[in-house]
Scaffold this active site. Structure first.
Site, mmCIF file in Angstrom:
data_model
loop_
_atom_site.group_PDB
_atom_site.id
_atom_site.type_symbol
_atom_site.label_atom_id
_atom_site.label_comp_id
_atom_site.label_asym_id
_atom_site.label_seq_id
_atom_site.Cartn_x
_atom_site.Cartn_y
_atom_site.Cartn_z
ATOM 1 N N CYS A 262 0.871 -1.172 0.000
ATOM 2 C CA CYS A 262 0.000 0.000 0.000
ATOM 3 C C CYS A 262 0.914 1.230 0.000
ATOM 4 O O CYS A 262 2.086 1.134 -0.354
ATOM 5 C CB CYS A 262 -0.959 -0.013 1.191
ATOM 6 S SG CYS A 262 -0.151 0.155 2.798
ATOM 7 N N GLN A 263 0.406 2.381 0.396
ATOM 8 C CA GLN A 263 1.213 3.586 0.327
ATOM 9 C C GLN A 263 2.233 3.669 1.458
ATOM 10 O O GLN A 263 3.395 4.001 1.242
ATOM 11 C CB GLN A 263 0.302 4.822 0.362
ATOM 12 C CG GLN A 263 1.019 6.144 0.107
ATOM 13 C CD GLN A 263 1.636 6.238 -1.264
ATOM 14 O OE1 GLN A 263 1.219 5.557 -2.196
ATOM 15 N NE2 GLN A 263 2.666 7.069 -1.396
#
Length: 291
Positions: A183-184
């Site tokens: 994810c980020q």
């Protein structure tokens, strides 16, 4: 786990019996001279507004406290997954090597607002949380709360758990697939690893620190922006006041800083023009009333 967007696992249904309250029959000629309605003065309304505001503040504090408790419990579970070797952590560079040399699949679980800015070439995108399009009372209140509590500055939208996440992963990947989950920043991806492990996936790899921790040479990127800028937004991005933009400004020099400084000056000029325009409108209305 409601604070993270998951549906509650321990939902209790409380059934209660209905109680009938018998009210005495009132004859037409009977009146109650003691029950006189009290006029609601402005002071009374002020007290009501204050009580409502205090109640809303208390509800918000309870919600934040519940979020902190749920997050602490989740962190313990995630640490246990890594400590027991059920989920194997990788740096972004190690993930890039694994994708290129071992043909492992990268599962991108970021929301659409981040994925559309930058993504890993050849990755599969299935968000575990995404921007909801519902406009019911509960969702709308959460969106308003998120915006007023800092969403306008950070640009982080209100996310909802994707109920189709697991079914879509099952459609694409068998249980023995080597999955690199990213994810980020690494938080939503470890939550996705927990969901996948509980569903029977056993070859799970977690990108520690997320794609934001990746350098440009670590992964083959596609999209209009660098990975580090995919998670920023709002007024802070427009003014260049995020940590990622400051780091880029330190590398690229005064030209990069000048662009955002010009935006800040432009905002001050627009605000000043609106203030002066508002004063002119007020004076004009006062002149009309005087005549």
């Amino acid at each position: 786990m409601e604070a993270l967007g998951f549906p509650s696992l321990n939902t209790h249904t409380i059934s209660c019996s209905s109680f009938l309250k018998r009210t005495p029959t009132k004859l037409p000629y009977q009146t109650n001279h003691l029950s006189t309605s009290r006029p609601r003065t402005p002071l009374y309304r002020t007290h009501q507004i204050r009580r409502s505001a205090t109640r809303m503040q208390a509800d918000n504090e309870d919600f934040e406290l519940k979020q902190m408790r749920d997050m602490a419990a989740a962190k313990k579970r995630w640490d246990a997954l890594i400590r027991d070797g059920k989920v194997k952590p990788l740096t972004p560079r190690e993930a890039g090597y694994a994708i290129q040399l071992s043909n492992k699949t990268l599962l991108d679980v970021r929301p659409s607002t981040e994925h559309k800015k930058a993504w890993v070439k050849g990755s599969t995108w299935i968000p575990i949380f995404d921007v909801g399009d519902e406009f019911d009372a509960g969702t709308l209140s959460r969106k308003i709360m998120g915006f007023t509590m800092g969403g306008w500055w950070s640009g982080v939208p209100t996310l909802s758990y994707n109920n189709q996440f697991l079914s879509k992963v099952d459609e694409k990947f068998p249980k023995d697939t080597d999955l690199i989950v990213a994810c980020q920043k690494g938080l939503r991806s470890i939550a996705a690893c927990e969901v996948l492990y509980n569903a029977g996936y056993r070859n799970l790899f977690w990108v520690q620190g997320g794609l934001e921790a990746a350098e440009e040479e670590d992964l083959v990127r596609e999209g209009p922006q660098p990975f580090k800028f995919a998670g920023i937004g709002g007024v802070s991005e427009f003014l260049g006041w995020t940590d990622q933009q400051r780091a880029a400004a330190a590398k690229e020099g005064w030209g990069y800083r000048f662009m955002f400084s010009a935006r800040l000056v432009g905002i001050f000029l627009i605000a000043d023009a609106l203030f002066l325009g508002g004063q002119q409108v007020v004076h004009y209305l006062q002149d009309i009333r005087s005549h």
